[in-house]
Design an enzyme around this catalytic site. Structure first.
Site, PDB file in Angstrom:
ATOM      1  N   TYR A  48     -14.861  31.490 -30.815  1.00 29.75           N
ATOM      2  CA  TYR A  48     -15.134  30.343 -29.982  1.00 29.75           C
ATOM      3  C   TYR A  48     -15.388  29.199 -31.238  1.00 29.75           C
ATOM      4  O   TYR A  48     -16.153  29.537 -32.020  1.00 29.75           O
ATOM      5  CB  TYR A  48     -15.988  30.452 -28.928  1.00 29.75           C
ATOM      6  N   GLN A  93     -11.929  30.694 -20.583  1.00 34.12           N
ATOM      7  CA  GLN A  93     -11.378  31.225 -19.508  1.00 34.12           C
ATOM      8  C   GLN A  93     -10.237  30.477 -18.801  1.00 34.12           C
ATOM      9  O   GLN A  93      -9.995  29.105 -19.416  1.00 34.12           O
ATOM     10  CB  GLN A  93     -12.357  31.947 -18.597  1.00 34.12           C
ATOM     11  N   GLU A 106      -9.742  36.300 -26.710  1.00 34.33           N
ATOM     12  CA  GLU A 106     -10.530  35.252 -26.083  1.00 34.33           C
ATOM     13  C   GLU A 106     -10.547  34.145 -27.309  1.00 34.33           C
ATOM     14  O   GLU A 106     -10.808  34.421 -28.675  1.00 34.33           O
ATOM     15  CB  GLU A 106     -12.083  35.997 -25.988  1.00 34.33           C
ATOM     16  N   ASN A 151     -14.595  46.049 -24.097  1.00 38.30           N
ATOM     17  CA  ASN A 151     -14.720  44.613 -24.374  1.00 38.30           C
ATOM     18  C   ASN A 151     -15.893  44.684 -25.490  1.00 38.30           C
ATOM     19  O   ASN A 151     -16.999  45.228 -25.220  1.00 38.30           O
ATOM     20  CB  ASN A 151     -15.210  43.857 -23.267  1.00 38.30           C
ATOM     21  N   GLU A 152     -15.636  43.670 -26.811  1.00 41.94           N
ATOM     22  CA  GLU A 152     -16.700  43.626 -27.640  1.00 41.94           C
ATOM     23  C   GLU A 152     -17.722  44.713 -27.894  1.00 41.94           C
ATOM     24  O   GLU A 152     -18.758  44.587 -28.106  1.00 41.94           O
ATOM     25  CB  GLU A 152     -17.316  42.360 -27.268  1.00 41.94           C
ATOM     26  N   ASN A 164     -17.766  40.815 -20.923  1.00 40.15           N
ATOM     27  CA  ASN A 164     -19.001  41.355 -20.845  1.00 40.15           C
ATOM     28  C   ASN A 164     -19.075  42.080 -19.633  1.00 40.15           C
ATOM     29  O   ASN A 164     -19.591  43.216 -19.485  1.00 40.15           O
ATOM     30  CB  ASN A 164     -20.075  40.499 -21.208  1.00 40.15           C
ATOM     31  N   GLU A 188     -12.839  36.267 -15.798  1.00 38.79           N
ATOM     32  CA  GLU A 188     -13.820  37.200 -15.906  1.00 38.79           C
ATOM     33  C   GLU A 188     -14.802  36.792 -14.563  1.00 38.79           C
ATOM     34  O   GLU A 188     -15.035  35.792 -13.913  1.00 38.79           O
ATOM     35  CB  GLU A 188     -14.767  37.015 -16.831  1.00 38.79           C
TER      36      GLU A 188
END
Length: 501
Positions: free
Chosen positions: A243, A351, A291, A171-172, A71, A26
């Site tokens: 995460y 990442q 992710e 995204n999200e 994001n 990202e």
């Protein structure tokens, strides 16, 4: 600790999609700038990309990479990153409160990805933008010529289209922190219409719709139901993000979060099946776990920092120092993805460089491999082919996140083309050696081809520039005899055992 296990040639889970070992990068922190791209560095190539970092990336054998966010994508204008670099605007990135110079855009990134042999998986902005901008982006990227956007690409020196097949629809979008956050039905409708438009431009393109940002969101798992009811027939994957951390300093509970992840995957698989049945649909939707990683060492500190800083350019952010405990956890999580490969077809470590990453690189200085680099590499290299069911009879433990967690974590793959079976084994016990016996039914005549091991390190030990002590070593004490693999596995150890079959 005695552990018995069985694998059988005929007991298959699924063909593993190579993209189970994909990555994510990202425009965030130093992932791009002074990560993969640093003109003026002694290792910089003619395009400004670091050759030392690129070699470490190539050694991972990554099949695909998700770009440019994250994001970041939800307020990103892709047009800012094309054309002459001197004409590109500097923008404020609302996601990470920093300046984006746009010196790397889609064309520069495509050059880098191609040089590493990695297929691009592009995300479109469905936060601050919508269908028209997504369609224009795809036309620029994928259409051969003769239209405004394709000819603009050609005027930028890129004659041939990229032919990108994988597209992430935002995204999200369930997250209130996301620029352009939407409700499930609202987002599902937008994703459906965007997917239909994009598929007219690129028939056969694969669409990834946003699932929950994590399994602790208040809207989980109803978000997935609401979104899929709007777009099921026009998408191929639904994304999952998660995460992990060990803030409580409880190693066994940390390892138990792999079991929690299995429940997460199983729950979303159930939602997918429910919506498919409700809609009488004939297509399948799979999971894209795009992710995942360990992220907790400096998370709170970074949150305080980036909320207050004054729009710096490529600041150091989320630069976790991964330890040996993290490496063991990542090994277990990759095992879970193998075991769930019937539902999880794509997974992206988040990442790749500097930002919660297996590779670190200092500006003007060296690059090095973090502890988590190695289980990711070994799984990517040898975890291809078909996932096999493994029956494991192991002592278990209970912890806060899961009960009956086996001390020995095992996954297995069968590569028929290469004539190999590979076992990925983690002994999660804190103190006891595992005396392992694996019955190899259907693989009579198997011989030991290779044994790699990571063991004997302090759980808090880390790698650093010029010091990569945490790395695989040649193993010993494992052998195949009379159709059985046997050996003693040290506590807190990771093993990759390859058999010729």
């Amino acid at each position: 600790m005695r552990v018995n296990a069985d694998i059988h040639r005929a007991f298959e889970i699924a063909k593993i999609d190579d993209r189970l070992y994909a990555a994510f990068i990202e425009h965030m922190g130093r992932a791009i700038y002074s990560g993969i791209y640093e003109p003026g560095h002694p290792e910089a190539d003619a395009h400004g990309f670091r050759r030392d970092v690129a070699q470490m990336v190539r050694d991972l054998n990554i099949p695909a990479i998700r770009y440019p966010g994250g994001n970041f994508v939800s307020a990103y204008n892709w047009e800012d990153g094309v054309g002459p670099k001197e004409d590109r605007p500097v923008r404020l990135d609302l996601a990470w409160r920093s300046k984006e110079t746009n010196q790397v855009g889609i064309n520069e990134f495509a050059v880098w990805a191609e040089e590493q042999g990695i297929e691009m998986m592009l995300a479109v902005n469905l936060g601050s933008r919508g269908i028209t901008d997504a369609r224009n982006f795809m036309e620029y990227v994928n259409h051969p010529s003769g239209t405004y956007w394709s000819d603009l690409r050609r005027s930028h020196g890129v004659e041939n289209p990229y032919g990108v097949k994988m597209w992430c629809l935002g995204n999200e979008m369930d997250g209130p922190w996301q620029i352009g956050h939407k409700e499930a039905k609202e987002y599902g409708r937008l994703a459906d219409e965007t997917a239909k438009a994009l598929r007219q431009l690129t028939p056969g393109a694969e669409m990834v719709v946003c699932g929950s940002s994590n399994d602790e969101m208040p809207t989980y798992p109803d978000w997935e139901r609401g979104v899929l009811e709007e777009c099921y027939e026009n998408v191929d994957y639904i994304s999952l993000h998660k995460y992990f951390g060990n803030s409580s300093n409880d190693t066994l509970n940390f390892f138990g979060k792999v079991e929690e992840t299995g429940r997460y995957i199983q729950s979303i698989a159930g939602v997918i099946d429910f919506v498919k049945a409700k809609k009488r649909a004939t297509n399948d939707v799979h999971i894209c776990f795009d992710e995942w990683n360990v992220w907790y060492h400096i998370r709170e500190e970074d949150h305080r920092r980036w909320k207050s800083w004054d729009w710096p350019e490529a600041p150091d952010l989320l630069e976790e120092d991964y330890n040996f405990e993290d490496a063991l956890f990542v090994a277990c999580l990759l095992n879970e993805f193998i075991r769930r490969s019937d539902r999880v077809k794509i997974a992206c470590i988040a990442q790749l460089v500097n930002v919660i990453a297996p590779i670190r690189a200092e500006p003007g200085g060296p690059a090095w491999r973090q502890s988590i680099y190695w289980p990711y590499q070994l799984a990517s290299l040898y975890g291809r082919g078909t996932a096999l069911r493994v029956s494991v009879d192991s002592p278990t433990y209970d912890c806060a996140v899961a009960d009956d967690v086996p001390y020995l974590d095992v996954a297995a793959t069968h590569d028929t083309a290469g004539g190999t079976v590979t076992l990925f084994i983690v002994n999660r016990h804190l103190t006891e050696v595992a005396d392992l016996r694996v019955s190899l039914t259907g693989f009579e005549g198997a011989t030991l081809l290779d044994h790699r091991v990571m063991a004997g390190h302090n759980l808090r030990a880390t790698n650093g520039p010029g010091s990569e002590a945490i790395a695989p070593a040649k193993g010993n004490g494992v052998a195949v005899e009379d159709g059985t693999l046997g050996g003693s596995l040290a506590p807190l150890s990771y093993h990759v055992v390859r058999l010729r079959v």
